[in-house]
Design a protein around this motif. Structure first.
Motif, PDB file in Angstrom:
ATOM      1  N   GLU A 187       0.824  -1.207   0.000  1.00  0.00           N
ATOM      2  CA  GLU A 187       0.000   0.000   0.000  1.00  0.00           C
ATOM      3  C   GLU A 187       0.859   1.259   0.000  1.00  0.00           C
ATOM      4  OE1 GLU A 187      -3.171   2.335   2.905  1.00  0.00           O
ATOM      5  OE2 GLU A 187      -3.051   0.148   3.031  1.00  0.00           O
ATOM      6  N   VAL A 188       1.899   1.264   0.813  1.00  0.00           N
ATOM      7  CA  VAL A 188       2.796   2.423   0.878  1.00  0.00           C
ATOM      8  C   VAL A 188       3.488   2.633  -0.459  1.00  0.00           C
ATOM      9  CG1 VAL A 188       4.931   3.307   1.895  1.00  0.00           C
ATOM     10  CG2 VAL A 188       3.187   2.294   3.358  1.00  0.00           C
ATOM     11  N   GLU A 189       4.022   1.566  -1.025  1.00  0.00           N
ATOM     12  CA  GLU A 189       4.753   1.679  -2.294  1.00  0.00           C
ATOM     13  C   GLU A 189       3.828   2.136  -3.421  1.00  0.00           C
ATOM     14  OE1 GLU A 189       6.437  -2.198  -2.729  1.00  0.00           O
ATOM     15  OE2 GLU A 189       8.089  -1.810  -1.333  1.00  0.00           O
ATOM     16  N   THR A 190       2.615   1.629  -3.444  1.00  0.00           N
ATOM     17  CA  THR A 190       1.654   2.010  -4.487  1.00  0.00           C
ATOM     18  C   THR A 190       1.274   3.480  -4.384  1.00  0.00           C
ATOM     19  OG1 THR A 190       0.730  -0.230  -4.573  1.00  0.00           O
ATOM     20  CG2 THR A 190      -0.624   1.559  -5.454  1.00  0.00           C
ATOM     21  N   LYS A 191       0.980   3.926  -3.180  1.00  0.00           N
ATOM     22  CA  LYS A 191       0.567   5.316  -2.988  1.00  0.00           C
ATOM     23  C   LYS A 191       1.680   6.296  -3.327  1.00  0.00           C
ATOM     24  CE  LYS A 191      -3.197   4.864   0.341  1.00  0.00           C
ATOM     25  NZ  LYS A 191      -3.709   5.233   1.691  1.00  0.00           N
ATOM     26  N   GLU A 192       2.897   5.958  -2.922  1.00  0.00           N
ATOM     27  CA  GLU A 192       3.998   6.897  -3.144  1.00  0.00           C
ATOM     28  C   GLU A 192       4.470   6.913  -4.597  1.00  0.00           C
ATOM     29  OE1 GLU A 192       6.982   6.422  -0.102  1.00  0.00           O
ATOM     30  OE2 GLU A 192       5.706   7.528   1.299  1.00  0.00           O
ATOM     31  N   LYS A 193       4.208   5.842  -5.329  1.00  0.00           N
ATOM     32  CA  LYS A 193       4.543   5.825  -6.754  1.00  0.00           C
ATOM     33  C   LYS A 193       3.641   6.764  -7.538  1.00  0.00           C
ATOM     34  CE  LYS A 193       6.542   1.195  -7.273  1.00  0.00           C
ATOM     35  NZ  LYS A 193       6.320  -0.170  -7.801  1.00  0.00           N
ATOM     36  N   SER A 194       2.440   6.975  -7.016  1.00  0.00           N
ATOM     37  CA  SER A 194       1.470   7.823  -7.723  1.00  0.00           C
ATOM     38  C   SER A 194       1.676   9.307  -7.439  1.00  0.00           C
ATOM     39  CB  SER A 194       0.046   7.427  -7.316  1.00  0.00           C
ATOM     40  OG  SER A 194      -0.174   7.699  -5.937  1.00  0.00           O
ATOM     41  N   LEU A 195       2.592   9.640  -6.529  1.00  0.00           N
ATOM     42  CA  LEU A 195       2.840  11.033  -6.172  1.00  0.00           C
ATOM     43  C   LEU A 195       4.197  11.486  -6.682  1.00  0.00           C
ATOM     44  CD1 LEU A 195       1.618  10.869  -2.454  1.00  0.00           C
ATOM     45  CD2 LEU A 195       0.345  11.761  -4.411  1.00  0.00           C
ATOM     46  N   VAL A 202       1.526   5.198   8.642  1.00  0.00           N
ATOM     47  CA  VAL A 202       0.718   4.908   9.836  1.00  0.00           C
ATOM     48  C   VAL A 202      -0.606   4.267   9.430  1.00  0.00           C
ATOM     49  CG1 VAL A 202      -0.585   5.941  11.734  1.00  0.00           C
ATOM     50  CG2 VAL A 202       1.768   6.659  11.298  1.00  0.00           C
ATOM     51  N   ASN A 203      -1.299   4.851   8.476  1.00  0.00           N
ATOM     52  CA  ASN A 203      -2.590   4.313   8.054  1.00  0.00           C
ATOM     53  C   ASN A 203      -2.458   2.917   7.458  1.00  0.00           C
ATOM     54  OD1 ASN A 203      -5.108   6.331   8.102  1.00  0.00           O
ATOM     55  ND2 ASN A 203      -3.259   7.558   7.807  1.00  0.00           N
ATOM     56  N   MET A 263      -0.089   0.640   8.112  1.00  0.00           N
ATOM     57  CA  MET A 263       0.264  -0.351   9.139  1.00  0.00           C
ATOM     58  C   MET A 263      -0.885  -0.614  10.103  1.00  0.00           C
ATOM     59  SD  MET A 263       4.324   0.067  10.032  1.00  0.00           S
ATOM     60  CE  MET A 263       4.436   1.859  10.176  1.00  0.00           C
ATOM     61  N   VAL A 264      -1.614   0.433  10.475  1.00  0.00           N
ATOM     62  CA  VAL A 264      -2.763   0.233  11.360  1.00  0.00           C
ATOM     63  C   VAL A 264      -3.827  -0.598  10.648  1.00  0.00           C
ATOM     64  CG1 VAL A 264      -4.683   1.380  12.537  1.00  0.00           C
ATOM     65  CG2 VAL A 264      -2.378   2.297  12.753  1.00  0.00           C
ATOM     66  N   GLY A 265      -4.052  -0.307   9.369  1.00  0.00           N
ATOM     67  CA  GLY A 265      -5.049  -1.043   8.599  1.00  0.00           C
ATOM     68  C   GLY A 265      -4.726  -2.515   8.466  1.00  0.00           C
ATOM     69  N   ALA A 266      -3.423  -2.829   8.464  1.00  0.00           N
ATOM     70  CA  ALA A 266      -2.995  -4.229   8.333  1.00  0.00           C
ATOM     71  C   ALA A 266      -2.636  -4.847   9.688  1.00  0.00           C
ATOM     72  CB  ALA A 266      -1.791  -4.316   7.398  1.00  0.00           C
ATOM     73  N   ASP A 267      -2.938  -4.127  10.763  1.00  0.00           N
ATOM     74  CA  ASP A 267      -2.684  -4.603  12.132  1.00  0.00           C
ATOM     75  C   ASP A 267      -1.221  -4.991  12.334  1.00  0.00           C
ATOM     76  OD1 ASP A 267      -3.422  -5.117  14.750  1.00  0.00           O
ATOM     77  OD2 ASP A 267      -3.883  -7.225  14.359  1.00  0.00           O
ATOM     78  N   VAL A 268      -0.327  -4.133  11.862  1.00  0.00           N
ATOM     79  CA  VAL A 268       1.111  -4.361  12.044  1.00  0.00           C
ATOM     80  C   VAL A 268       1.510  -3.929  13.451  1.00  0.00           C
ATOM     81  CG1 VAL A 268       3.426  -3.669  11.294  1.00  0.00           C
ATOM     82  CG2 VAL A 268       1.616  -4.054   9.594  1.00  0.00           C
ATOM     83  N   LYS A 269       2.291  -4.762  14.110  1.00  0.00           N
ATOM     84  CA  LYS A 269       2.789  -4.428  15.442  1.00  0.00           C
ATOM     85  C   LYS A 269       4.276  -4.157  15.313  1.00  0.00           C
ATOM     86  CE  LYS A 269      -0.700  -7.415  17.556  1.00  0.00           C
ATOM     87  NZ  LYS A 269      -1.607  -6.331  17.927  1.00  0.00           N
ATOM     88  N   ALA A 270       4.628  -2.893  15.177  1.00  0.00           N
ATOM     89  CA  ALA A 270       6.011  -2.505  14.945  1.00  0.00           C
ATOM     90  C   ALA A 270       6.444  -1.432  15.941  1.00  0.00           C
ATOM     91  CB  ALA A 270       6.174  -1.988  13.511  1.00  0.00           C
TER      92      ALA A 270
END
Length: 272
Positions: A122-130, A143-144, A146-153
């Protein structure tokens, strides 16, 4: 009696013979995790003679938070949304240096994920479009995702803890604990049982939750706090490290969690 007659008179065997007509219920992989209901009073009715269930002679208790001391729904439906909705406000008065530091820690979190992990993709896709992105935009994206994918980091948990701190200070947040938890803590104190916390949430966030809880300030009842800086909760080495930090043999620890994978890792380390 023939085998056919035996099968006919045996319900279990009849069911097996007619299994083609039966509705197959899919097997759900075990993982435990408590129910989301915040009010567990009906499940944990205690009286004057009630005592917590602990292995005989156990003197070192290591507790998870979600689903053990606190409802999962409080974390998922209150804390996480609060951090997301107050993220922009939190970043407003932060210096460029602080934002860069936060972004660096979040980038480290993403880099540790597998290449096909939903949050990383998701991060890579979004940043490629900008064409250009500010530090604030990059922080928000990570943040959005990782929270959406329930990442515990570690980086994410540290940032969330900083945002929650302002919520607890203002009274907007009040940490939930189950009704049976405070009397359990009192019992442990009376019986010289050391109570320690091990959660994926940062140590700072743990202390905020218990310091500003619905049952008041409970922090005096805990001897030590541990988070993912001690290692992942699904890794056996983490429990060995915690035992070393506590100064006890790993087999002296009684670890309580609602997540099966964590209990398996603890057992592999020699806990219990």
């Amino acid at each position: 009696m023939s085998s056919d007659q035996q099968s006919e008179n045996n319900p279990a065997k009849r069911q097996k013979i007619n299994s083609s007509d039966a509705v197959v219920t899919p097997v759900v992989k075990p993982g435990f995790n408590a129910a989301g209901d915040v009010d567990n009073a009906s499940d944990f009715e205690t009286g004057a003679t009630s005592v917590p269930l602990l292995p005989r002679d156990a003197k070192v208790l290591l507790l998870d938070i979600e689903g053990c001391t606190t409802a999962i729904s409080f974390v998922k439906d209150v804390l996480f949304p609060f951090a997301l909705s107050h993220l922009d406000e939190f970043m407003e008065d932060k210096s460029p240096e602080t934002l860069t530091e936060i972004l660096t820690s979040l980038k480290d979190d993403i880099a540790k994920l597998d290449g096909d992990h939903p949050a990383r993709q998701e991060v890579e896709t979004k940043e490629k479009s900008l064409t250009t992105t500010t530090d604030r935009q990059q922080i928000s994206t990570r943040v959005n995702a990782m929270v959406g994918a329930d990442v515990k980091a570690t980086g994410l948990k540290s940032l969330q803890g900083s945002i929650w701190k302002s919520g607890y200070a203002s009274g907007a947040l009040l940490g939930h604990v189950y009704s049976d938890f405070p009397p359990m803590l009192a019992w442990c104190q009376t019986n010289s049982v050391s109570v320690n916390i091990y959660s994926s949430g940062s140590i700072g966030a743990q202390k905020l939750l218990f310091g500003k809880s619905s049952a008041g300030d409970l922090t005096k009842h805990f001897d030590h706090h541990f988070d993912t800086t001690s290692g992942g909760k699904k890794e056996a080495e983490s429990y060995k490290k915690i035992a070393g930090d506590l100064g006890v043999d790993v087999k002296e620890i009684c670890f309580v969690s609602d997540a099966e994978a964590e209990l398996v890792a603890a057992r592999e380390a020699g806990v219990g």
